[in-house]
Design a protein around this motif. Structure first.
Motif, mmCIF file in Angstrom:
data_model
loop_
_atom_site.group_PDB
_atom_site.id
_atom_site.type_symbol
_atom_site.label_atom_id
_atom_site.label_comp_id
_atom_site.label_asym_id
_atom_site.label_seq_id
_atom_site.Cartn_x
_atom_site.Cartn_y
_atom_site.Cartn_z
ATOM 1 N N CYS A 1 -1.211 -8.911 10.437
ATOM 2 C CA CYS A 1 0.020 -9.051 9.728
ATOM 3 C C CYS A 1 0.568 -10.297 10.057
ATOM 4 O O CYS A 1 0.555 -10.510 11.515
ATOM 5 C CB CYS A 1 0.879 -7.861 9.658
ATOM 6 N N CYS B 1 5.476 -9.842 1.310
ATOM 7 C CA CYS B 1 5.459 -8.491 0.344
ATOM 8 C C CYS B 1 6.948 -8.199 0.517
ATOM 9 O O CYS B 1 7.361 -7.743 -0.538
ATOM 10 C CB CYS B 1 4.599 -7.469 1.549
ATOM 11 N N CYS C 1 -1.168 -11.010 -0.412
ATOM 12 C CA CYS C 1 -0.728 -11.066 1.070
ATOM 13 C C CYS C 1 -1.829 -12.015 1.573
ATOM 14 O O CYS C 1 -2.987 -12.025 1.337
ATOM 15 C CB CYS C 1 -1.162 -9.439 1.437
ATOM 16 N N SER D 1 -2.598 -12.645 4.804
ATOM 17 C CA SER D 1 -3.452 -12.363 6.046
ATOM 18 C C SER D 1 -4.601 -11.370 5.687
ATOM 19 O O SER D 1 -5.537 -11.182 6.712
ATOM 20 C CB SER D 1 -2.747 -11.908 7.023
HETATM 21 S S1 SF4 Z 1 2.452 -10.301 3.164
HETATM 22 FE FE1 SF4 Z 1 0.789 -9.514 4.384
HETATM 23 S S2 SF4 Z 1 1.095 -10.759 6.296
HETATM 24 FE FE2 SF4 Z 1 2.998 -11.163 5.043
HETATM 25 S S3 SF4 Z 1 4.295 -9.861 6.010
HETATM 26 FE FE3 SF4 Z 1 3.517 -8.542 4.179
HETATM 27 S S4 SF4 Z 1 1.677 -7.421 5.088
HETATM 28 FE FE4 SF4 Z 1 2.489 -9.186 6.711
#
Ligand code: SF4
Length: 71
Positions: free
Chosen positions: A19, A25, A58, A60
């Motif tokens: 993350c 998110c 997301c 990552s």
């Molecule tokens: S979108 Fe993915 S990378 Fe970004 S905070 Fe949420 S879980 Fe983490």
């Protein structure tokens, strides 16, 4: 460390070490992703379709999902 959350239709996997904490998110589904709550992913607060769409954004790969097959 990976954590999994299920609503019976979809299982979300979150891999903390991947993350980037960009918060995408949280901004897209604030009723589900609550960093200050436990569990921080409250999977029942959105439809499976919404979750799938959001997880695909997301950046990552920390969030992923598998569909749970109905027997
Ligand atoms: S979108 Fe993915 S990378 Fe970004 S905070 Fe949420 S879980 Fe983490």
């Amino acid at each position: 460390m990976a954590k999994e959350y299920s609503n019976g239709e979809i299982k979300i996997k979150w891999q903390a070490e991947l993350c980037q904490h960009a918060g995408i998110c949280v901004r897209s589904l604030p009723a589900v992703y609550k960093p200050n709550s436990k569990p921080w992913i409250q999977i029942n607060n959105a439809s499976s379709e919404s979750l799938k769409h959001q997880i695909s954004n997301c950046p990552s790969g920390a969030l992923s999902f598998t569909l749970i097959s109905k027997q």
